[in-house]
Write a protein that holds these residues in place. Sequence first.
Motif, short mmCIF file in Angstrom:
data_model
loop_
_atom_site.label_atom_id
_atom_site.label_comp_id
_atom_site.label_asym_id
_atom_site.label_seq_id
_atom_site.Cartn_x
_atom_site.Cartn_y
_atom_site.Cartn_z
N GLY A 38 17.14 -32.54 -36.39
CA GLY A 38 15.74 -32.78 -37.33
C GLY A 38 14.76 -33.58 -36.99
N GLY A 39 14.40 -34.84 -36.57
CA GLY A 39 13.30 -35.93 -35.69
C GLY A 39 13.88 -36.36 -34.77
N GLY A 40 15.41 -36.05 -34.55
CA GLY A 40 16.08 -36.91 -33.79
C GLY A 40 15.95 -38.75 -33.65
N SER A 41 15.99 -38.84 -35.29
CA SER A 41 15.87 -39.83 -35.12
C SER A 41 18.10 -40.61 -35.52
CB SER A 41 14.98 -41.35 -36.02
OG SER A 41 15.72 -40.40 -37.07
N SER A 42 18.62 -40.38 -35.44
CA SER A 42 20.05 -40.44 -35.77
C SER A 42 20.57 -42.10 -34.73
CB SER A 42 21.11 -39.54 -35.40
OG SER A 42 22.28 -40.40 -35.60
N VAL A 43 21.33 -42.96 -35.20
CA VAL A 43 21.40 -43.62 -34.41
C VAL A 43 23.05 -43.62 -35.15
CG1 VAL A 43 19.51 -45.22 -35.28
CG2 VAL A 43 21.36 -45.20 -37.05
N VAL A 44 23.23 -42.96 -35.26
CA VAL A 44 25.16 -42.72 -35.84
C VAL A 44 26.14 -41.95 -34.38
CG1 VAL A 44 24.93 -44.27 -37.86
CG2 VAL A 44 24.74 -40.57 -37.63
N GLU A 61 24.03 -35.81 -30.76
CA GLU A 61 24.25 -35.63 -29.91
C GLU A 61 25.61 -34.91 -29.35
OE1 GLU A 61 25.69 -40.13 -28.26
OE2 GLU A 61 26.79 -39.41 -26.18
N PRO A 62 25.12 -34.03 -28.54
CA PRO A 62 26.17 -32.87 -28.31
C PRO A 62 27.72 -33.51 -27.58
CG PRO A 62 24.10 -32.46 -27.31
CD PRO A 62 23.75 -33.62 -28.06
N ARG A 63 28.37 -33.72 -28.31
CA ARG A 63 30.02 -34.58 -27.65
C ARG A 63 30.56 -33.86 -28.22
NH1 ARG A 63 30.32 -40.97 -30.42
NH2 ARG A 63 28.07 -40.67 -29.95
N ARG A 80 28.90 -39.40 -35.36
CA ARG A 80 30.18 -39.61 -34.75
C ARG A 80 30.85 -40.61 -35.01
NH1 ARG A 80 27.45 -35.42 -33.19
NH2 ARG A 80 28.02 -33.41 -33.02
N ASP A 81 29.58 -41.81 -35.13
CA ASP A 81 29.90 -42.78 -34.37
C ASP A 81 31.27 -43.74 -35.80
OD1 ASP A 81 29.31 -42.66 -32.03
OD2 ASP A 81 26.72 -43.33 -32.63
N PRO A 84 32.93 -20.27 -40.03
CA PRO A 84 34.59 -20.18 -39.87
C PRO A 84 34.66 -20.99 -38.13
CG PRO A 84 33.30 -18.31 -41.14
CD PRO A 84 32.53 -19.35 -40.34
N ALA A 85 33.97 -20.38 -37.32
CA ALA A 85 33.86 -20.87 -35.58
C ALA A 85 33.76 -22.84 -35.40
CB ALA A 85 33.09 -20.00 -35.14
N GLY A 86 33.09 -23.10 -36.67
CA GLY A 86 33.10 -24.22 -36.12
C GLY A 86 32.24 -24.69 -35.14
N VAL A 87 31.14 -23.70 -35.22
CA VAL A 87 30.29 -24.30 -34.13
C VAL A 87 29.32 -25.44 -35.01
CG1 VAL A 87 29.78 -21.85 -32.92
CG2 VAL A 87 28.74 -22.87 -34.72
N LEU A 88 29.25 -25.74 -36.33
CA LEU A 88 27.36 -26.45 -36.85
C LEU A 88 28.13 -27.34 -36.19
CD1 LEU A 88 26.89 -24.37 -40.00
CD2 LEU A 88 25.14 -25.45 -38.02
N ASN A 89 27.73 -28.56 -35.34
CA ASN A 89 27.36 -30.23 -35.23
C ASN A 89 29.04 -30.72 -35.02
OD1 ASN A 89 26.04 -31.77 -34.74
ND2 ASN A 89 25.00 -33.06 -36.86
N PRO A 90 29.62 -29.56 -34.32
CA PRO A 90 31.45 -30.31 -34.29
C PRO A 90 31.01 -32.01 -34.26
CG PRO A 90 30.84 -28.51 -32.65
CD PRO A 90 29.14 -28.78 -33.34
N GLY A 91 32.12 -32.12 -35.49
CA GLY A 91 32.52 -33.69 -34.57
C GLY A 91 31.80 -35.07 -35.51
N VAL A 92 30.86 -34.21 -36.21
CA VAL A 92 30.26 -34.86 -37.04
C VAL A 92 31.08 -34.89 -38.79
CG1 VAL A 92 27.55 -35.34 -36.97
CG2 VAL A 92 28.68 -33.43 -38.68
N LEU A 93 31.32 -35.59 -39.74
CA LEU A 93 31.42 -36.14 -40.42
C LEU A 93 33.01 -35.15 -41.19
CD1 LEU A 93 29.64 -34.31 -43.09
CD2 LEU A 93 29.70 -36.46 -42.85
#
Lengths: 537, 537
Positions: A124-130, A134-136, A497-498, A524-533
């Motif tokens: 997006g625009g990178g304005s996430s506050v959560v 972040e590629p954790r 993630r937070d 199926p490979a779980g590559v999309l933004n892993p760890g959110v939601l």
Amino acid sequence: MARSWWGWGNVEDAVRGAELTALLDRVRPLSAAEPADHPPPAVADLDLPPPRVAPPASLAALCSADPADRAAHAHGKAFRDVVRNLHGDLRHPPDLVARPRRERDVADLLDWCTRENIAAIPYGGGSSVVGGVEPRCPGHRAAVTLDLERLDAVLEVDATSRAARIQAGVYGPRLAARLRPHGLALRHFPQSYEFSTLGGWLATRAGGHYATLHTHIDDLVESLRVVSPAGTGESRRLPGSGAGPSPDRLFLGSEGALGVITEAWLRLQPRPRWRARASVRFADFAAAVAATRAVAQSGLHPANCRLLDPAEALVNAGVTVGGGVLVLGFESADHPVGDRLARALELCRDHGGEPDGAPDAPDAPDAPGEPAADGGGAGAAWRSAFLRMPYQRDALARHGMVVETFETACTWDAFDALHHGVTAAAHRAVRETTGGAGVVTCRFTHVYPDGPAPYFGVVAPGRWGSTVAQWDDIKAAVSEAIAAHGGTITHHHAVGRDHRPWYDRQRPDPFAAALTAAKSALDPAGVLNPGVLVPAR
Amino acid sequence: MARSWWGWGNVEDAVRGAELTALLDRVRPLSAAEPADHPPPAVADLDLPPPRVAPPASLAALCSADPADRAAHAHGKAFRDVVRNLHGDLRHPPDLVARPRRERDVADLLDWCTRENIAAIPYGGGSSVVGGVEPRCPGHRAAVTLDLERLDAVLEVDATSRAARIQAGVYGPRLAARLRPHGLALRHFPQSYEFSTLGGWLATRAGGHYATLHTHIDDLVESLRVVSPAGTGESRRLPGSGAGPSPDRLFLGSEGALGVITEAWLRLQPRPRWRARASVRFADFAAAVAATRAVAQSGLHPANCRLLDPAEALVNAGVTVGGGVLVLGFESADHPVGDRLARALELCRDHGGEPDGAPDAPDAPDAPGEPAADGGGAGAAWRSAFLRMPYQRDALARHGMVVETFETACTWDAFDALHHGVTAAAHRAVRETTGGAGVVTCRFTHVYPDGPAPYFGVVAPGRWGSTVAQWDDIKAAVSEAIAAHGGTITHHHAVGRDHRPWYDRQRPDPFAAALTAAKSALDPAGVLNPGVLVPAR
């Protein structure tokens, strides 16, 4: 103008000079010692690890391994992001930043990531506050951030139905500029408006301009186009439908975990021609809340209905008041709205509210050629202050303060207990973690007939080097209090993630099972933004 | 009053006497021969196959194998259902009708069905017109219909937030009666209001009272409680939230395929005290559509905004007009609405509309103690005619006519072509399948800023014994025309089994994959209403 890699917005707009002096004067009573400035490190000094992957030749032209790019895309824009940047603490920068030029590029990038077990992080625009961008992603070989800024066109405008097909990478101001010649506007102004994109708003269910009625961007969506590893799809453009569960509502709020939103048809508004505004003072906060509830339940549908508690009123509107200030605004492109404001003021008076001066230009149509889409006067001043807040937060963060916001929503019957519980938890946590006293403010950003969306601010003295941990302690305490009082862990800041620990408790189990299954089917490979939601696989 | 097993509503309310004579007089010009009545068979003569399963002892008290029960639950209430009942053609009656007494019974019944590969069909009030409650489940050992009529309590009322926790099996009138002492109402009146349940409205995304703004019941939902084979869950009561994709929106419209909705918190309204109504005549249908669009885009939010084409106006309002009649109504519990009606009439006049007499009681507050929640006068007359329509359809079906409705929604820019295309397809199909001429009418039941929800009616002479096949031919033709012109296959009649071919084409592939995966996660054995929305396993 140059975007800041470490903090909010543009480098040139950072707080300095008289604004900085005034800001520091305001917080000086909170600190024992004079706050010292901690400027950001130079990107060249960050010593980022080298990228762990190289793109295939076919995608190389889309991908940047430039350290400045990688540093700027390593974090969102939460207080904890900004402070970590100030410390040069970038543990999980993306290995590459990819900027697709067309939708096909997005699909190709996802194919590559799927083949190679590389996390793909829509930015997006990178304005996430959560922690949403972040590629954790410890389970993945590498991480590629997808920055859709080149997909920023308005592709079609349907003036009859008042809708447009828009690419997801467009930022707020450019979108407004592209729609203006058609006499139309999205009228969606999150605080991040200048530095966030349509795709980000959609993926995080952003809260916008309207304090009532169409509060989330969800309501402005006619159809979505989504690229997932399992394929690309587009919902039919419909004003309404009852054909099964809404396909769009599954992707609204999906935070890049189910697919990449590349385009959407959005519902537009003509520019308002009629406006009426007032602010109302209350001697008692409970009465102010009751008045706000009466307005929210009246069916008058104010565009602005923002209740500021005394601390908010002082800090953000320069008003000294015992109970609170309710800022009301009505607007219409079709008809005068002075009668609506008059009725809302009547409801306020019923609860002891006193209008602050005469209402602003009731029923005066805008002068032709008036430049600002949002009008001048009080509205413009509020909006300007509103847009300065993140810059001021950064300045205080640099000076070792703990300063952040969080928000929730609850039903009216639950509000008093939630407000007291959350405020008390915040004060207690501030005392325990900083040893000092902080300021905890509350305002309503949006209101519904069945409840408000309270937005809290915390400012407290920090210990430089520990302010992230201090904020994390406070955030955990207030999040527990929100959960205990039945609020949502987020009204319009997403989960990322937070917020996961509290989101996981809030989300009904059957929906968690359905969402996890949907994710597996689409990614199926779980590559999309892993760890959110949902948990990374 | 006794519910009809074969047709709409109550036996005592069937069309007879002068109403029947007038009705038959109206359609006589369409038929070469005098229509003959075909009364329904007696339940005792239906010769239903014996139940293929017996309930375990623990569930026996909940289950009925009574032929009258099984016959009444074999079909929904579409024209094709009614005619098949008249022919005694009940090929797929449920083996048992189960009436749970508490939520735990629902879970126990689903457990049993899962163990034994028995289809479980949530019934609501049985008013489906899309094969949504018909146990066409060839892959299953047997079928049990779940009738939640005993779960019909209002469990909690929160007058502060204006919301109530309500069991899903409650019918419209009983719900209204339970809420009335609290001064509150759901104000959701689908045409099936008297014979449909809250759970059915939620599971099918029913379209309600409000012609604009809160058109679907979706918008009135605060939280849902759902029992699925994989477990039971309840969403948090929230006025708004941005925490991930909306959990409720996945179950709204899930038609019993993902779980059984047992309870919901619903947003309520105080009873309207101020109303203003008018109807406006147009000499030209295109101008009437343009006026309706102007009102829909004005932000005036009429509660009623129903455009009738000349044929609808004649049949349902007894008005002869060249272009159409727009029925407008405003209501509020808080403030007078006469100014809104006045502005809407101005917009109509701009498009050549002429108000039909003086506006009805603008700004007159209801007299205290007025009995009807919907007011008297024109509103009551319209509502009464509206509620008679299904009974009249049944009477015509008995007399060998082909008579049914269907609806869609599309954007304003697409409406003209859709209207012409669908109307032409309907006339062509009527001619081809009946050899005669039919009447095709159109009205808007709901309107949005970006498009209308057109609702079509067809009346044509049929050949007794073939009227179901004749209607199926017409329905296929109009459904193809709707799809070709970008409309939705249903605006508020759900998908069921009958709309599947067009729904499958309309639904984006990624969402289809997600929905199928969600179904597998929540209903691993595939026993929940097999065949609706997604293919039976």
